[in-house]
Design a protein around this motif. Structure first.
Motif, PDB file in Angstrom:
ATOM      1  N   GLY A  65      55.007 111.905 114.520  1.00 29.12           N
ATOM      2  CA  GLY A  65      55.651 112.037 115.830  1.00 29.12           C
ATOM      3  C   GLY A  65      56.969 112.807 115.775  1.00 29.12           C
ATOM      4  O   GLY A  65      57.165 113.758 116.549  1.00 29.12           O
ATOM      5  N   LEU A 107      60.117 107.837 120.392  1.00 30.12           N
ATOM      6  CA  LEU A 107      58.727 107.485 120.133  1.00 30.12           C
ATOM      7  C   LEU A 107      58.546 105.986 120.320  1.00 30.12           C
ATOM      8  O   LEU A 107      59.289 105.184 119.764  1.00 30.12           O
ATOM      9  CB  LEU A 107      58.335 107.929 118.724  1.00 30.12           C
ATOM     10  CG  LEU A 107      58.462 109.454 118.569  1.00 30.12           C
ATOM     11  CD1 LEU A 107      58.294 109.873 117.120  1.00 30.12           C
ATOM     12  CD2 LEU A 107      57.458 110.173 119.458  1.00 30.12           C
ATOM     13  N   PRO A 136      52.052 115.145 121.798  1.00 28.96           N
ATOM     14  CA  PRO A 136      53.141 114.902 122.752  1.00 28.96           C
ATOM     15  C   PRO A 136      52.730 114.773 124.217  1.00 28.96           C
ATOM     16  O   PRO A 136      53.240 113.897 124.925  1.00 28.96           O
ATOM     17  CB  PRO A 136      54.066 116.115 122.537  1.00 28.96           C
ATOM     18  CG  PRO A 136      53.877 116.444 121.091  1.00 28.96           C
ATOM     19  CD  PRO A 136      52.418 116.197 120.821  1.00 28.96           C
ATOM     20  N   PHE A 163      53.817 111.084 124.432  1.00 26.57           N
ATOM     21  CA  PHE A 163      55.282 111.084 124.371  1.00 26.57           C
ATOM     22  C   PHE A 163      55.916 110.779 125.728  1.00 26.57           C
ATOM     23  O   PHE A 163      56.839 111.444 126.172  1.00 26.57           O
ATOM     24  CB  PHE A 163      55.806 112.424 123.835  1.00 26.57           C
ATOM     25  CG  PHE A 163      55.641 112.615 122.347  1.00 26.57           C
ATOM     26  CD1 PHE A 163      54.748 111.841 121.613  1.00 26.57           C
ATOM     27  CD2 PHE A 163      56.374 113.583 121.669  1.00 26.57           C
ATOM     28  CE1 PHE A 163      54.590 112.031 120.245  1.00 26.57           C
ATOM     29  CE2 PHE A 163      56.227 113.780 120.297  1.00 26.57           C
ATOM     30  CZ  PHE A 163      55.327 113.004 119.584  1.00 26.57           C
ATOM     31  N   LEU A 168      57.864 116.283 117.733  1.00 29.85           N
ATOM     32  CA  LEU A 168      58.930 116.313 118.731  1.00 29.85           C
ATOM     33  C   LEU A 168      59.792 117.557 118.518  1.00 29.85           C
ATOM     34  O   LEU A 168      60.057 118.306 119.464  1.00 29.85           O
ATOM     35  CB  LEU A 168      59.754 115.026 118.620  1.00 29.85           C
ATOM     36  CG  LEU A 168      60.728 114.671 119.732  1.00 29.85           C
ATOM     37  CD1 LEU A 168      60.075 114.735 121.109  1.00 29.85           C
ATOM     38  CD2 LEU A 168      61.309 113.276 119.498  1.00 29.85           C
TER      39      LEU A 168
END
Ligand code: ZN
Length: 296
Positions: free
Chosen positions: A109, A132, A80, A84, A113
């Motif tokens: 992903g 994403l 992340p 991200f 998250l």
């Protein structure tokens, strides 16, 4: 647990070679070292910071540096704080990664998250509105990718599974600079994202091989994923640590000790050897990972 706000600060950017800047992480957890590398017609940003606001700051900084040059984005791996924020670059930059990393981002992903949103309020706030991103260009891992920035060619090279399945390193050959992502972290125990059953891709055994290969190239400057920049010695420190983690773990595992005892004993040994290092919570996942691994 509540972590300090993981804010990227482009005002602290440092020149490390001509047209090559690093926005340093200043020792703040979940802030990566971010690179901006320029050539005559294009600029490459390496890693985004965690979430939209950080990435917007990075993009604004890159735009300032680019002064009209084309902007590319790449990320060292899908974690992340590295990737991200990529959605912010859409439409303004070409986002380019290796296939294994694109797959990591798509498949793991969403899980990361939600896991990271559970790390406390400051991290959750940073992840507000994160979606994403889909890379614009995905290149094959076995070939690597040479990105021509104009008078400067940057090498994007997947390493194969190590810290994650889709790690890639970025080399700027004319400046002798190597961006390693989280294959190197300075002043701390190596981060093992060993989260069975959800994510067991990290490999201590392969990580040692990868770092050995990178060290053989003797880069003049190593930009780690987190922590202070240095020379090739940073790679040696990581290799030596991973080797001692492996050897201390395997010796005990192979004498049929319970995993709980292995974790306790190895943690004790490594804390005594590296009393000043941060990130002690990463020793146990490292032992867990290596308990499950075999040589070769
Ligand atoms: Zn990572």
């Amino acid at each position: 647990m509540d972590l300090p706000d993981p804010a990227v600060d482009p005002a602290r950017a440092e020149d490390i070679a001509p047209d090559l800047l690093v926005v340093p992480n200043r020792g703040v957890q979940l802030v990566p070292n971010i690179g901006v590398v320029g050539g005559s017609h294009s600029v490459l940003v390496i890693d985004t910071g965690l979430g939209r606001d950080n990435a917007e700051q990075v993009l604004a900084f890159a735009r300032e540096q680019a002064r009209g040059r084309r902007i590319y984005l790449t990320t060292t791996h899908f974690h992340p704080e590295h990737a991200f924020g990529a959605q912010v670059f859409a439409g303004e930059a070409t986002y380019l990664v290796n296939r294994a990393q694109a797959d990591d981002l798509a498949t793991k992903g969403p899980g990361y998250l939600s896991m990271f949103r559970g790390l406390g309020e400051s991290v959750a706030r940073r992840l507000d509105g994160v979606q994403l991103a889909t890379p614009d260009v995905v290149y094959a891992d076995d070939r690597g990718h040479d990105l021509d920035l104009g008078g400067r060619v940057v090498h994007l090279r997947p390493t194969g599974r190590a810290h994650s399945r889709g790690d890639q390193v970025v080399t700027v050959p004319d400046a002798g600079v190597l961006f390693t992502g989280d294959l190197v972290e300075t002043g701390q125990f190596a981060i093992f994202p060993w989260f069975p059953p959800h994510d067991t891709d990290v490999s201590g055994v392969r990580w040692i091989e990868v770092v050995d290969r990178l060290a053989a190239r003797r880069p003049a400057t190593v930009v780690p994923g987190h922590g202070d920049l240095g020379g090739a010695d940073l790679l040696h420190v990581v290799r030596d640590y991973l080797t001692e983690l492996r050897d201390e773990t395997w010796r005990r595992r192979d004498s049929a000790m319970s995993e709980e005892t292995v974790v306790a004993e190895v943690t004790d040994v490594l804390l005594r050897r590296h009393p000043d290092w941060a990130g002690r919570e990463w020793i146990a996942p490292g032992v867990g990972c290596l308990c499950a691994e075999h040589s070769g």
